[in-house]
Design a protein around this motif. Structure first.
Motif, PDB file in Angstrom:
ATOM      1  N   GLY A   1     -54.465  59.113  -5.735  1.00 16.35           N
ATOM      2  CA  GLY A   1     -53.695  59.295  -7.097  1.00 16.35           C
ATOM      3  C   GLY A   1     -52.334  59.792  -6.813  1.00 16.35           C
ATOM      4  N   GLU A   2     -52.032  60.488  -5.838  1.00  9.72           N
ATOM      5  CA  GLU A   2     -51.069  61.139  -5.421  1.00  9.72           C
ATOM      6  C   GLU A   2     -50.089  60.172  -4.706  1.00  9.72           C
TER       7      GLU A   2
ATOM      8  N   PRO B   1     -50.977  68.266   2.256  1.00  9.96           N
ATOM      9  CA  PRO B   1     -50.441  69.384   1.762  1.00  9.96           C
ATOM     10  C   PRO B   1     -51.089  69.950   0.385  1.00  9.96           C
ATOM     11  N   THR B   2     -51.724  69.017  -0.455  1.00 10.26           N
ATOM     12  CA  THR B   2     -52.344  69.677  -1.629  1.00 10.26           C
ATOM     13  C   THR B   2     -53.845  69.887  -1.533  1.00 10.26           C
ATOM     14  N   ALA B   3     -54.505  69.876  -0.459  1.00  7.61           N
ATOM     15  CA  ALA B   3     -55.828  69.894  -0.248  1.00  7.61           C
ATOM     16  C   ALA B   3     -56.175  71.182  -0.889  1.00  7.61           C
ATOM     17  N   PRO B   4     -55.544  72.577  -0.589  1.00 11.45           N
ATOM     18  CA  PRO B   4     -56.011  73.771  -1.336  1.00 11.45           C
ATOM     19  C   PRO B   4     -55.468  74.025  -2.333  1.00 11.45           C
TER      20      PRO B   4
ATOM     21  N   VAL C   1     -50.564  71.238  -7.806  1.00 19.24           N
ATOM     22  CA  VAL C   1     -50.285  70.070  -7.253  1.00 19.24           C
ATOM     23  C   VAL C   1     -49.076  69.427  -7.894  1.00 19.24           C
ATOM     24  N   ARG C   2     -49.081  69.464  -9.360  1.00 19.31           N
ATOM     25  CA  ARG C   2     -47.786  68.716 -10.086  1.00 19.31           C
ATOM     26  C   ARG C   2     -46.639  69.344  -9.596  1.00 19.31           C
ATOM     27  N   LEU C   3     -46.640  70.774  -9.452  1.00 17.58           N
ATOM     28  CA  LEU C   3     -45.355  71.530  -8.936  1.00 17.58           C
ATOM     29  C   LEU C   3     -44.781  71.121  -7.694  1.00 17.58           C
ATOM     30  N   LEU C   4     -45.913  70.851  -6.688  1.00 19.31           N
ATOM     31  CA  LEU C   4     -45.604  70.506  -5.275  1.00 19.31           C
ATOM     32  C   LEU C   4     -44.940  68.929  -5.180  1.00 19.31           C
ATOM     33  N   LEU C   5     -45.571  68.248  -6.018  1.00 18.42           N
ATOM     34  CA  LEU C   5     -45.374  66.578  -6.108  1.00 18.42           C
ATOM     35  C   LEU C   5     -44.012  66.441  -6.709  1.00 18.42           C
ATOM     36  N   ALA C   6     -43.658  67.123  -7.791  1.00 23.66           N
ATOM     37  CA  ALA C   6     -42.353  67.061  -8.506  1.00 23.66           C
ATOM     38  C   ALA C   6     -41.324  67.499  -7.551  1.00 23.66           C
ATOM     39  N   ALA C   7     -41.459  68.454  -6.685  1.00 22.82           N
ATOM     40  CA  ALA C   7     -40.443  69.165  -5.718  1.00 22.82           C
ATOM     41  C   ALA C   7     -40.231  67.712  -4.600  1.00 22.82           C
ATOM     42  N   LEU C   8     -41.426  67.402  -4.363  1.00 20.98           N
ATOM     43  CA  LEU C   8     -41.068  66.128  -3.175  1.00 20.98           C
ATOM     44  C   LEU C   8     -40.325  65.039  -3.888  1.00 20.98           C
TER      45      LEU C   8
ATOM     46  N   ALA D   1     -48.734  86.727   0.723  1.00 20.95           N
ATOM     47  CA  ALA D   1     -50.018  86.647   0.430  1.00 20.95           C
ATOM     48  C   ALA D   1     -50.014  86.760  -1.171  1.00 20.95           C
ATOM     49  N   HIS D   2     -48.907  87.395  -1.933  1.00 25.80           N
ATOM     50  CA  HIS D   2     -49.110  87.691  -3.101  1.00 25.80           C
ATOM     51  C   HIS D   2     -48.561  86.469  -4.056  1.00 25.80           C
ATOM     52  N   CYS D   3     -47.974  85.420  -3.415  1.00 27.42           N
ATOM     53  CA  CYS D   3     -47.518  84.250  -4.146  1.00 27.42           C
ATOM     54  C   CYS D   3     -48.828  83.101  -4.028  1.00 27.42           C
ATOM     55  N   GLY D   4     -48.409  82.406  -5.205  1.00 26.46           N
ATOM     56  CA  GLY D   4     -49.366  81.027  -5.358  1.00 26.46           C
ATOM     57  C   GLY D   4     -49.564  80.245  -4.179  1.00 26.46           C
ATOM     58  N   ILE D   5     -50.515  79.646  -4.073  1.00 29.31           N
ATOM     59  CA  ILE D   5     -50.657  78.743  -2.882  1.00 29.31           C
ATOM     60  C   ILE D   5     -49.601  77.563  -2.972  1.00 29.31           C
ATOM     61  N   ALA D   6     -49.148  76.887  -4.078  1.00 28.04           N
ATOM     62  CA  ALA D   6     -47.877  76.186  -4.127  1.00 28.04           C
ATOM     63  C   ALA D   6     -46.894  76.712  -3.555  1.00 28.04           C
TER      64      ALA D   6
END
Length: 514
Positions: free
Chosen positions: A217-218, A183-186, A192-199, A151-156
């Motif tokens: 756009g994603e 996956p990026t809705a919230p 979003v950029r962090l998650l897309l880079a990981a993918l 819960a204390h971590c960011g949503i990403a």
């Protein structure tokens, strides 16, 4: 572009002739497509296109009426495909509604998805558990401590932990397939950029990903291929060099769709309708803004900024501790959303399905629940008049439903959103409070929702909205008020504003508040 052109690869998943009907309505009509191994494959379509049905059949949640699913060369009958078979075949799903546990640590969440390290006596060996969790975090490039409460971590980070939990234990050459549903809705833009880079990194390492999203756009940014569904059928398959925003919109909608709302004339402000002066309550620690009749004003900020709480304070859904709220110049202190409705204020919360929708009730009941008193005469409910008005409203507000009597749950997400908006628009409110009104809907439904809002505003109402999508925000709003740590820190005119400039303003405010 950060991707390199790839040669054709072996097929990881083949969807072959999937057919599925619900009560005579065809949701999938012979859907077929292939996903190449080691690629990011986008699955797109408007609400009601068959996208969700296909994913649920792939997960074994629904059984198809006909068709087959082939994973890593093994063919399965889609009529009997089960969640257990999906798991054994290597299909892993991360849904939009997170299935992680916020009050547990990262290590505990990862163990629930795999196993706990235990001694011969059955006690958890926490040191070994944290060591193994750290190995998983390192493997997936997640900058967090295994002992951190989720819960204390960011949503990403929470999303990445869900992905790591699904994929932990993957070895080189493993043919596991990751299915990501919105996956990026919230997520705010930076995350979003962090998650897309990981993918992209996962894909380069050979991971196969089926990516379901409404954010085109994603898709343009990361997808290697895209399959587009409409009315239960495949209407297009695009490879990397063919994927662009306009082409995707045309395939999804079946026609060219102009950006309805990027062309709207900026509002002529009328009298000030809503004033918030140094409002305090919950995470809001000093917010000030005004909204005039004839304009749409957005509240922007990162998660935790107080943006949703400010709408709740105005609607009376959260107790105000200090400051003043005035409606048309008169101080107000609503005891709850119902009290606010009586004063001409309509509040639509972010989690409408949990907080405002009655999924098992009919469309008529859902759009009429705030107006049911209008149909009582001498203690008797006039059902005929209620049904007549419901049919008129569905047509007037572009809501597609088989009838006014079908359960709300049978409608697509976009039409559910519009139906719940109709509940308030039919009351002709003076002030609309809309929290993420277009979250999770397709490009066509999004345009229709904003056109409905703009029509109400042009008729003299005012709208205060919360939007996470900055690109959408600068298209549809007249002004934006930026919150950070619960305080108003900036106000920007949206005329000529870019999403990049807005993002910079939000992030700068966060850094200054840190």
């Amino acid at each position: 572009m950060l991707r390199a052109q790839r040669a054709a690869r072996p097929t990881a998943v083949r969807i072959d002739g999937i057919v599925k009907s619900f009560g005579g309505a065809c949701a999938a009509d012979g859907i077929s497509f292939e996903i190449e191994r080691g690629t990011i494959h986008a699955l797109l379509g408007g609400n009601g296109s068959g996208k969700s049905t296909t994913i649920k059949i792939l997960a074994g949640v629904y059984q198809a009426d006909a068709g087959a699913i082939e994973v890593a060369g093994v063919r399965h009958d889609a009529r009997t495909f089960s969640p257990r078979q999906a798991w054994d075949a290597g299909l892993r799903f991360v849904h939009q509604q997170q299935t992680t546990f916020a009050d547990l640590t990262i290590a505990e969440n990862l163990a629930i998805g795999h196993r706990f390290e235990t001694s011969a006596g059955g006690r958890v060996r926490w040191r070994a558990q944290h060591r193994r969790a750290q190995q998983v975090l390192d493997q997936f490039g997640i900058d967090a401590d295994p002992r951190d409460e989720l819960a204390h971590c960011g949503i990403a980070t929470q999303t990445m932990v869900a992905i790591a939990r699904a994929l932990q234990g993957v070895e080189q050459g493993d043919e596991r397939v990751l299915v990501l549903d919105e996956p990026t809705a919230p997520l705010p833009p930076g995350e979003v950029r962090l998650l897309l880079a990981a993918l992209r990194r996962f894909s380069r390492d050979g991971q196969t990903i089926l990516y379901v999203t409404h954010r085109l756009g994603e898709v343009v940014e990361i997808a290697d291929q895209a399959t587009v569904l409409r009315d239960g059928s495949v209407v297009g398959r695009l490879d990397e060099g063919e994927i662009d925003h306009d082409r995707l919109v045309e395939l999804i909608m079946g026609k060219r769709v102009q950006a309805v709302l990027s062309q709207h004339t900026r509002a002529r402000r009328g009298d000030v309708l809503l004033e918030c002066d140094d409002v305090v309550g919950g995470p809001v620690r000093g917010a000030s803004l005004s909204v005039s009749a004839g304009e749409v004003v957005a509240v922007a900020g990162l998660l935790g900024s107080g943006r949703s709480s400010l709408l709740r304070l105005v609607a009376g859904d959260l107790r105000r501790e200090a400051g003043a709220i005035r409606l048309a110049g008169q101080p107000v202190d609503f005891s709850g959303p119902r009290h606010a409705t009586d004063a001409g204020v309509a509040y639509s919360p972010e989690d409408r399905l949990a907080s405002a929708a009655f999924l098992d009730l009919s469309v008529r009941d859902n759009i009429g629940i705030a107006s049911v008193g209008d149909y009582f005469r001498r203690g008797i409910l006039n059902h005929r008049a209620e049904r007549r008005d419901a049919r008129r409203l569905l047509s007037e507000f572009w809501v597609k439903a088989a009838s006014t009597e079908v359960p709300l749950s049978t409608m697509s997400g976009g039409n559910q959103q519009k139906a719940l908006l109709v509940r308030w628009l039919r009351l002709h409110p003076r002030l609309l409070l809309l929290d993420e009104p277009t979250q999770g809907v397709d490009v066509g439904a999004r345009a229709e929702i904003w056109q409905l809002v703009r029509n109400a505003v042009d008729a003299g109402a005012a709208a205060l909205v919360v939007l996470s999508d900055f690109e959408e925000l600068v298209e549809v709003c007249d002004r934006v008020v930026v919150l950070s740590a619960g305080r108003t820190v900036a106000e920007l005119d949206c005329d000529g504003l870019s999403d990049g400039v807005l993002e910079h303003a939000v992030l700068s405010a966060e850094r200054a508040a840190a």
